[in-house]
Design a protein around this motif. Structure first.
Motif, short mmCIF file in Angstrom:
data_model
loop_
_atom_site.label_atom_id
_atom_site.label_comp_id
_atom_site.label_asym_id
_atom_site.label_seq_id
_atom_site.Cartn_x
_atom_site.Cartn_y
_atom_site.Cartn_z
N ILE A 1 0.87 -1.17 0.00
CA ILE A 1 0.00 0.00 0.00
C ILE A 1 0.91 1.22 0.00
O ILE A 1 1.53 1.55 1.01
CB ILE A 1 -0.92 0.02 1.23
CG1 ILE A 1 -1.65 -1.33 1.41
CG2 ILE A 1 -1.91 1.18 1.13
CD1 ILE A 1 -2.53 -1.72 0.27
N LYS B 1 1.72 3.78 3.03
CA LYS B 1 1.16 3.33 4.31
C LYS B 1 2.15 3.53 5.46
O LYS B 1 1.78 3.96 6.56
CB LYS B 1 0.74 1.86 4.22
CG LYS B 1 0.18 1.29 5.52
CD LYS B 1 -0.32 -0.13 5.35
CE LYS B 1 0.80 -1.14 5.30
NZ LYS B 1 1.42 -1.38 6.65
N VAL C 1 -7.44 1.73 0.41
CA VAL C 1 -6.81 1.55 1.72
C VAL C 1 -6.02 2.79 2.12
O VAL C 1 -6.19 3.32 3.23
CB VAL C 1 -5.89 0.31 1.72
CG1 VAL C 1 -5.31 0.08 3.12
CG2 VAL C 1 -6.64 -0.94 1.26
N ARG C 2 -5.17 3.26 1.22
CA ARG C 2 -4.36 4.43 1.55
C ARG C 2 -5.26 5.63 1.85
O ARG C 2 -5.00 6.39 2.79
CB ARG C 2 -3.40 4.77 0.43
CG ARG C 2 -2.49 5.96 0.78
CD ARG C 2 -1.50 6.28 -0.32
NE ARG C 2 -2.14 6.82 -1.50
CZ ARG C 2 -1.49 7.22 -2.59
NH1 ARG C 2 -0.16 7.10 -2.64
NH2 ARG C 2 -2.13 7.70 -3.63
N THR D 1 0.19 -0.13 -5.49
CA THR D 1 -0.56 -1.09 -4.69
C THR D 1 -0.86 -2.35 -5.50
O THR D 1 -1.26 -2.28 -6.64
CB THR D 1 -1.89 -0.48 -4.23
OG1 THR D 1 -1.60 0.71 -3.48
CG2 THR D 1 -2.66 -1.45 -3.36
N ASP E 1 -3.30 -0.02 11.10
CA ASP E 1 -2.90 -1.41 10.91
C ASP E 1 -3.37 -2.30 12.04
O ASP E 1 -3.63 -3.48 11.83
CB ASP E 1 -1.37 -1.52 10.80
CG ASP E 1 -0.88 -1.51 9.36
OD1 ASP E 1 -1.67 -1.17 8.45
OD2 ASP E 1 0.32 -1.82 9.15
N TYR F 1 -6.50 5.50 5.41
CA TYR F 1 -5.45 5.87 6.37
C TYR F 1 -5.23 7.39 6.32
O TYR F 1 -5.04 8.04 7.36
CB TYR F 1 -4.15 5.15 6.05
CG TYR F 1 -4.10 3.68 6.45
CD1 TYR F 1 -5.16 2.81 6.18
CD2 TYR F 1 -2.98 3.15 7.06
CE1 TYR F 1 -5.10 1.47 6.52
CE2 TYR F 1 -2.91 1.81 7.41
CZ TYR F 1 -3.97 0.98 7.14
OH TYR F 1 -3.90 -0.36 7.49
N LYS G 1 -7.25 -1.39 8.33
CA LYS G 1 -6.71 -2.46 7.49
C LYS G 1 -7.77 -3.46 7.02
O LYS G 1 -7.51 -4.27 6.12
CB LYS G 1 -5.56 -3.20 8.20
CG LYS G 1 -4.67 -3.97 7.22
CD LYS G 1 -3.38 -4.45 7.86
CE LYS G 1 -3.56 -5.74 8.58
NZ LYS G 1 -2.27 -6.38 8.94
N ARG H 1 -10.01 -2.78 5.16
CA ARG H 1 -10.22 -2.46 3.75
C ARG H 1 -9.31 -3.31 2.87
O ARG H 1 -9.67 -3.66 1.74
CB ARG H 1 -9.99 -0.97 3.48
CG ARG H 1 -10.89 -0.04 4.28
CD ARG H 1 -10.96 1.34 3.66
NE ARG H 1 -11.68 1.27 2.38
CZ ARG H 1 -13.00 1.33 2.26
NH1 ARG H 1 -13.78 1.47 3.33
NH2 ARG H 1 -13.57 1.25 1.07
N PHE H 2 -8.13 -3.63 3.38
CA PHE H 2 -7.21 -4.54 2.67
C PHE H 2 -7.64 -5.99 2.86
O PHE H 2 -7.71 -6.76 1.90
CB PHE H 2 -5.79 -4.33 3.18
CG PHE H 2 -4.79 -5.31 2.61
CD1 PHE H 2 -4.32 -5.17 1.31
CD2 PHE H 2 -4.31 -6.36 3.38
CE1 PHE H 2 -3.40 -6.07 0.78
CE2 PHE H 2 -3.40 -7.27 2.86
CZ PHE H 2 -2.94 -7.12 1.55
#
Length: 255
Positions: free
Chosen positions: A43, A46, A225-226, A253, A200, A229, A215, A217-218
């Motif tokens: 990511i 991140k 995801v980014r 990514t 995370d 965050y 996380k 989302r991942f």
């Protein structure tokens, strides 16, 4: 980075020998994993975001008297920390049912728990980080009763503080994972908060929409995801210098 001696590499961070005895340099990677490495990817940026978010939260916790290993942030991806003997336990505090507790007990995800629950997991990837009881912990010598009391008390204080902090910026603290270490100063030892606090290892949901800003989302292939965050960092008022530029750039990514 190449000139320093690497001591350890984990899924999301690398530890290097610090500039002074008793210190380490903690480097935040862009790598992302889920399911104990079953799923992995990168990511972009991140590590930069987690470095800034963890710095901010560790400093705020120090202000209310929580001892931590954090000393200072060095640059966009690195921070100086005290060298500690990590206790091989993950301390999880849950406020709202999500993830494994929802599956284990058949609770609908999003249900607020009757009270905050503290769980312990043995840090061992090969065993898939099994949940353990206080009796297991004491019997196998991972921590003594006094250590457990300190960790539980600190975890609940962290929870109370972070719930209020995140609520003030429109975010629910669903659950989070902490790690602790033994800090030796001569013959004296004390338990301190270690590792990191970031999206995370926290579940963070928007108060109004329940949108996931962490996380998950991942883990669940939700995408952006980014951006999630970044939204947490933006609400905390700590987006990295140079906005999305600088050291935010990195590999694209990938799943």
């Amino acid at each position: 980075m190449a000139r320093r001696r690497q001591l350890y590499e984990g899924k999301a961070k690398i530890l290097f020998e610090g500039p002074e005895p008793g210190t380490l340099v903690q480097y935040f990677k862009d790598d992302a994993t889920a399911g104990n490495g079953a799923k992995s990817g990168v990511i972009t940026g991140k590590g930069v975001l987690n470095n800034r978010i963890s710095e901010h939260l560790m400093l705020r916790l120090q202000e209310i008297g929580i001892p931590t290993h954090f000393i200072r942030r060095i640059n966009m991806r690195e921070q100086l920390v005290k060298e500690v003997e990590i206790i091989p336990l993950e301390v999880v505090v849950r406020n709202i049912a999500a993830g494994s507790i929802a599956k284990r007990f058949g609770i609908e995800e999003g249900t607020r728990l009757p009270r905050s629950i503290v769980e312990f997991y043995y840090k061992n990837d090969e065993l898939n980080d099994p949940m353990v009881s206080e009796d297991h912990i004491i019997a196998f010598g991972w921590a003594c009763p006094h250590d457990l009391e300190d960790m539980t008390s600190m975890a609940m204080r962290v929870n109370d503080f972070l719930c209020g902090l995140f609520s003030g910026i429109g975010i629910q603290l669903v659950d989070f994972k902490l790690e602790f270490g033994r800090l030796w100063e001569g013959d004296d030892m004390r338990i301190v908060l270690a590792d990191e606090i970031s999206p995370d290892n926290c579940r963070l949901w928007d108060n109004q929409t329940n949108e996931k800003l962490d996380k998950d989302r991942f883990r669940r292939d939700l995408g952006n995801v980014r951006e999630a965050y970044q939204e947490v960092a933006r609400r905390l008022g700590i987006l990295p210098e140079a906005g999305n530029g600088g050291d935010m750039k990195g590999p694209e990514t990938m799943q």
